[in-house]
Design an enzyme around this catalytic site. Structure first.
Site, PDB file in Angstrom:
ATOM      1  N   GLU A  27       0.831  -1.212   0.000  1.00 23.87           N
ATOM      2  CA  GLU A  27       0.000   0.000   0.000  1.00 23.87           C
ATOM      3  C   GLU A  27       0.860   1.255   0.000  1.00 23.87           C
ATOM      4  O   GLU A  27       0.734   2.104   0.885  1.00 23.87           O
ATOM      5  CB  GLU A  27      -0.898   0.002   1.240  1.00 23.87           C
ATOM      6  N   ARG A  75       2.617  20.396   5.071  1.00 29.01           N
ATOM      7  CA  ARG A  75       3.596  19.495   5.699  1.00 29.01           C
ATOM      8  C   ARG A  75       4.662  20.213   6.537  1.00 29.01           C
ATOM      9  O   ARG A  75       4.934  19.801   7.661  1.00 29.01           O
ATOM     10  CB  ARG A  75       4.244  18.577   4.659  1.00 29.01           C
ATOM     11  N   CYS A  94      -1.951  34.479   7.932  1.00 23.35           N
ATOM     12  CA  CYS A  94      -1.700  35.151   9.212  1.00 23.35           C
ATOM     13  C   CYS A  94      -1.504  34.139  10.336  1.00 23.35           C
ATOM     14  O   CYS A  94      -2.359  33.985  11.220  1.00 23.35           O
ATOM     15  CB  CYS A  94      -2.859  36.089   9.516  1.00 23.35           C
ATOM     16  N   TYR A 115       0.728  13.913  -0.156  1.00 31.12           N
ATOM     17  CA  TYR A 115       0.240  14.654   1.005  1.00 31.12           C
ATOM     18  C   TYR A 115       0.448  16.160   0.819  1.00 31.12           C
ATOM     19  O   TYR A 115       0.747  16.885   1.765  1.00 31.12           O
ATOM     20  CB  TYR A 115       0.899  14.132   2.296  1.00 31.12           C
TER      21      TYR A 115
HETATM   22  N1  LLP Z   1      -1.585   2.067   4.402  1.00 29.37           N
HETATM   23  C1  LLP Z   1      -2.116   2.575   5.527  1.00 29.37           C
HETATM   24  C2  LLP Z   1      -2.988   1.733   6.333  1.00 29.37           C
HETATM   25  C3  LLP Z   1      -1.823   3.899   5.908  1.00 29.37           C
HETATM   26  O1  LLP Z   1      -2.324   4.380   7.024  1.00 29.37           O
HETATM   27  C4  LLP Z   1      -0.984   4.691   5.093  1.00 29.37           C
HETATM   28  C5  LLP Z   1      -0.667   6.075   5.435  1.00 29.37           C
HETATM   29  C6  LLP Z   1      -0.470   4.120   3.915  1.00 29.37           C
HETATM   30  C7  LLP Z   1      -0.784   2.805   3.614  1.00 29.37           C
HETATM   31  C8  LLP Z   1       0.404   4.876   2.968  1.00 29.37           C
HETATM   32  O2  LLP Z   1       1.576   5.298   3.575  1.00 29.37           O
HETATM   33  P1  LLP Z   1       2.772   5.871   2.662  1.00 29.37           P
HETATM   34  O3  LLP Z   1       3.223   4.748   1.761  1.00 29.37           O
HETATM   35  O4  LLP Z   1       2.245   7.011   1.893  1.00 29.37           O
HETATM   36  O5  LLP Z   1       3.805   6.281   3.634  1.00 29.37           O
HETATM   37  N2  LLP Z   1       0.264  13.071   5.845  1.00 29.37           N
HETATM   38  C9  LLP Z   1       1.465  12.411   6.287  1.00 29.37           C
HETATM   39  C10 LLP Z   1       1.458  10.939   6.003  1.00 29.37           C
HETATM   40  C11 LLP Z   1       0.266  10.205   6.608  1.00 29.37           C
HETATM   41  C12 LLP Z   1       0.257   8.750   6.292  1.00 29.37           C
HETATM   42  C13 LLP Z   1      -0.976   8.094   6.785  1.00 29.37           C
HETATM   43  N3  LLP Z   1      -1.113   6.706   6.461  1.00 29.37           N
HETATM   44  C14 LLP Z   1       2.662  13.116   5.657  1.00 29.37           C
HETATM   45  O6  LLP Z   1       2.477  14.098   4.948  1.00 29.37           O
HETATM   46  O7  LLP Z   1       3.798  12.743   5.892  1.00 29.37           O
END
Ligand code: LLP
Length: 432
Positions: free
Chosen positions: A287, A326, A356, A385
Site C-alpha cells: 500500500e 507538511r 496570518c 500529502y
Molecule cells: N496504508 C495505511 C494503512 C496507511 O495508514 C498509510 C498512510 C499508507 C498505507 C500509505 O503510507 P505511505 O506509503 O504514503 O507512507 N500526511 C502524512 C502521512 C500520513 C500517512 C498516513 N497513512 C505526511 O504528509 O507525511
C-alpha cells in the site's frame, strides 16, 4: 528516479519548462510528472516480480483523477480510506475489485457502498467494526471479504504523527488479540476471512523495521492462513522517499549509491522481504502512497516580496500552508529551488506564505540564492500529502494542478474560483 531537472539553467518537468507553465497557469501551481509516477510504480512492481503481488496505491497521498487513472492504467489497485475515495477510483476508471478499505471509523453507509461496489477487502481495525460489517453484509445478503489489521507493536522510528504500528496508536488490533478475533470472526456468517494486513508507519527510510515486523507476524500469518484459507497478506505502505537532496535524488547515479548509503529502495526492500514472504504462498499486497507520488510532484510559487528585518531575510511567496501544510504540521523538509538556476552567494532565508499564522513557513534559515519579486521557486517532493491536505483557510482557493507527459501538459484541476469557497454557505433569513 524523477523527471525534474535543470536543462540549460531552467527547471524542466520532463520536456516542459516549469516557468512556462507557471506563466501560463499562474501560481501557486502543482505540477506532476507522469513518467515519474510510472517509473516509481514500475521500479517497485518489477522488484517484486518473484511474488504474486498487487500494488494498491494509497490514494490518500494524491487522489487527483488523472493520477489515479495513470496508476490504474499501469495495473494498480487502491488503498482507500473513505467512500469518497472509492467514488474517486470509480470516477477515474479504476477497478473497485482491486480496492482495499482501511480506516478506524468506517460508517454503515460507507460499508454498504463498498459492499455494493464489490471491493477486494475491508481492512478491519476493531471488533465492533467486524460486527458492523457482518450486520451490513447480512442486510444486503452479501458476504464481506475482510482482513484484520494487525498492530505488531513495532516502532518504525519515523515522525510521531505518522507512526502507526505501536500500541500508542489508534490503528489495528493488538498482535496478541488477533488470533481470538479471527476465531470470533469465523463464526460471523456474512464474513469471508480473506487475508491479514499490517502497516507500521510512513516515511520509513530503512528496511529494518519492515523486516522486524514481518518476522514477528509471520508465524501468526502462516497459522491463520492455513486455518482460514487466506488469499493475501498486505504488508502495508510506508516506503520512504528522499526529501533532502530531492533534486539530486532524481538522477540514475543517485539510485545506484542509495543502496550503499543504506537508504531504502525497491531493490533493498525486496532483497530482505521477498525471501520472507515468498514461502507463504499468499498473494502479497503493498500500500505505498508517498513512494509513488512524492517526488513526482512540485509546488511552484512566485516571490511577492523580500523583507529584511534586523535578523532575517524573509522571502514572502504566494503559496502558503493551506496549499502545502507538511512543513507547518510536521516540520517537514521540502527542498526549495529557483526555476532559473542562480549563481552567487547564498543568503540565509525564511520562505514564508501570506497566511496570518507564524507557522506559515516553508523553511527557516535556509541558504538560498538571492531572489526578488516576480522570481519563481519550486518546492520539491510535493506530490504526496500536498494538494490532498490543502484547505481554504484565509479564503484562499485551491491551487491548479498540471500533469506533464513528455512535451505535453494538461490542466488536471482548474484553479478554484474563490466564490466557489462559499457557494454552499447560506445567510439565514433572520439576518437579512
Ligand atoms: N496504508 C495505511 C494503512 C496507511 O495508514 C498509510 C498512510 C499508507 C498505507 C500509505 O503510507 P505511505 O506509503 O504514503 O507512507 N500526511 C502524512 C502521512 C500520513 C500517512 C498516513 N497513512 C505526511 O504528509 O507525511
Amino acid at each position: 528516479m524523477h523527471h525534474f531537472q535543470y536543462v540549460g539553467g531552467k527547471l524542466m518537468c520532463e520536456g516542459v519548462s516549469v516557468e512556462s507553465l507557471a506563466r501560463k497557469h499562474g501560481t501557486p501551481l502543482y505540477i506532476y510528472s507522469q513518467n515519474t509516477l510510472a517509473d516509481h510504480f514500475g521500479r517497485l512492481d518489477s522488484a517484486l516480480t518473484e511474488l504474486d503481488h498487487t500494488i494498491c496505491f494509497a490514494m490518500k497521498a494524491n487522489s487527483n483523477l488523472a493520477v489515479i487513472r495513470t496508476l490504474a492504467n499501469l495495473g494498480s489497485g487502491f488503498d482507500i480510506v473513505s467512500a469518497g475515495e472509492l467514488k474517486r477510483v470509480i470516477a477515474a476508471g479504476g477497478d473497485p475489485a482491486k480496492c482495499i478499505f482501511a480506516g478506524v471509523g468506517k460508517t454503515e453507509e460507507e460499508i454498504e457502498y463498498a459492499l455494493q461496489q464489490g471491493i477486494y477487502s475491508f481492512n478491519v481495525e476493531s471488533e465492533p467494526e467486524l460486527v458492523r460489517i457482518n450486520r451490513v453484509a447480512a442486510r444486503l445478503k452479501k458476504i464481506a471479504p475482510i482482513a484484520v489489521r494487525v498492530n505488531p507493536n513495532i516502532d518504525a522510528h519515523t515522525h510521531a504523527k505518522i507512526t502507526t504500528g505501536t500500541y500508542e496508536n489508534k490503528f489495528g488490533i493488538a498482535f496478541e488479540q488477533v488470533e481470538g478475533v479471527y476465531a470470533r470472526a469465523s463464526k460471523l456468517k456474512n464474513l469471508r476471512l480473506r487475508g491479514i494486513q499490517m502497516h507500521i508507519g510512513s516515511q520509513l527510510t530503512q528496511v529494518k523495521p519492515y523486516e522486524l515486523a514481518v518476522k514477528k507476524v509471520l508465524p501468526l500469518v502462516q497459522k491463520l492462513a492455513s486455518k482460514y484459507s487466506f488469499e493475501f497478506f498486505s504488508v502495508g505502505g510506508g516506503l520512504g522517499v528522499v526529501y533532502d537532496p530531492a533534486l539530486e535524488s532524481g538522477s540514475p547515479a543517485w539510485w545506484k549509491t542509495a543502496k550503499a548509503k543504506n537508504i531504502l529502495t525497491p531493490s533493498s526492500y525486496a532483497e530482505k522481504l521477498v525471501p520472507l514472504l515468498k514461502p507463504l504462498g499468499l498473494k502479497i499486497l503493498l500500500e505505498p502512497g508517498r513512494f509513488i507520488t512524492a517526488n513526482a510532484g512540485i509546488l511552484v510559487t512566485r516571490v511577492e516580496y523580500v523583507k529584511r528585518t534586523g535578523k532575517k531575510n524573509f522571502v514572502i511567496v504566494d503559496a502558503a500552508m493551506n496549499d502545502l501544510i507538511r512543513p507547518a504540521f510536521y516540520d517537514s523538509y521540502h527542498e526549495i529551488v529557483p526555476l532559473t538556476k542562480k549563481g552567487g552567494a547564498k543568503i540565509s532565508s525564511d520562505v514564508v506564505g501570506p497566511i496570518c499564522e507564524s507557522g506559515d513557513i516553508f523553511c527557516k534559515n535556509r541558504p538560498l540564492p538571492k531572489v526578488g519579486e516576480g522570481d519563481y521557486l519550486a518546492l520539491l517532493s510535493a506530490g504526496a500529502y500536498g494538494f490532498v491536505m490543502a484547505s481554504n483557510y484565509n479564503a484562499r482557493g485551491f491551487a491548479a494542478e498540471i500533469l506533464v507527459n513528455g512535451k505535453n501538459a494538461a490542466v488536471i484541476r482548474a484553479r478554484q474560483p474563490v466564490e466557489e469557497i462559499w457557494a454552499s454557505e447560506k445567510i439565514p433569513q433572520w439576518l437579512k
